[in-house]
Design a protein around this motif. Structure first.
Motif: not given
Length: 281
Positions: A202, A228, A230
């Motif tokens: 991530r 991922a 964010e």
């Protein structure tokens, strides 16, 4: 606009008058290295003019600024300016700027205005401000007459969805993205973490939505597995975390908008790494 011109022939005559040296009465030699087209909807005019001012001496060109107003009555309103800059030994660099208001239905057929104004045997760049209307006639016409399209996906809403439409035109025109250029220092910094970064799962990016999606897409395409994302919204790229660990801030200062566009005008070949990042974003 300073001088009301309503046809291509009037534009040509105004440019010819502007290329006469007011002191000597002699014509100034054209020194253009490209034709630079800018599609600039009304809300982008001020920002576009600021960038063009910073480009003049670095990239002597014929610049055609197209300002569409599809809601106005059908007409073409234009002005043409010629500026020259001394370059030593009695030589001057000549810069031509044509500003064209495309009113009403004229906004749907920009190629009919642009093609007669292109300089022969020179590359043609198109800077499209805002989100291109993929598949619509004005955009389709212009990318068929240019060598390179320059966008800034920072200006686009609803990311990452528009990247899928952008990827569909990679085989038709060479594409540059100023948002991608703004991530270059951070990509170099992340690459320096190899091989420790090869299994990253991530990434957290404090920056614009475009920067976050392009960095994540770049990592996915280079590493060959999902990463991922964010995203922490910010108007500039402030920090990157990899699996919760902060990445050291890269050295150097971010370039200004004129420098970014100038760099893209020096590029002529496809950026396959960028294209892979877009597809993976």
């Amino acid at each position: 606009m300073a001088t009301a011109l309503a046809s291509i022939s009037e534009i040509d005559r105004e440019l010819a008058r502007g290329r006469i040296d007011p002191e000597s009465g002699e014509p100034i030699q054209r020194t253009s290295v490209m034709t630079h087209i800018a599609w600039v909807p009304g809300q982008w005019v001020e920002a576009a003019e600021d960038v063009l001012t910073g480009l003049a001496e670095r990239h002597p060109s014929r610049t055609i600024v197209l300002v569409p107003d599809p809601d106005a009555d059908d007409s073409l309103e234009a002005s043409a300016d010629v500026s020259s800059y001394p370059t030593g030994q009695g030589r001057r660099v000549c810069v031509e700027t044509i500003r064209v208001q495309l009113n009403g239905s004229r906004a749907e057929v920009p190629a009919s205005v642009v093609q007669p104004l292109l300089l022969p045997d020179l590359p043609v760049f198109l800077r499209w401000r805002g989100l291109p209307p993929f598949g619509e006639r004005p955009f389709e016409e212009l990318i068929d007459v240019v060598d390179r399209l320059i966008v800034d996906s920072t200006e686009w809403p609803d990311l990452p969805s528009p990247y899928a439409q952008l990827a569909e035109i990679f085989d038709r025109v060479v594409v540059s993205d100023i948002a991608w250029a703004r991530t270059s220092r951070w990509r170099q910094q992340l690459a320096s973490l190899w091989p420790g970064i090869k299994d990253v799962e991530r990434i957290k990016v404090a920056g614009t939505e475009a920067q976050a999606n392009l960095l994540a897409g770049w990592l996915r395409s280079r590493l060959g597995h999902d990463v991922a994302l964010e995203h922490e919204p910010s108007d500039r790229l402030q920090s990157v975390q990899v699996d919760g660990e902060p990445t050291p801030f890269p050295p150097g200062d971010p370039p200004d908008p004129s420098d970014l566009l100038s760099d893209e005008l020096d590029r002529f070949t496809r950026d396959r790494v960028y294209e892979d990042a877009v597809r993976s974003a």
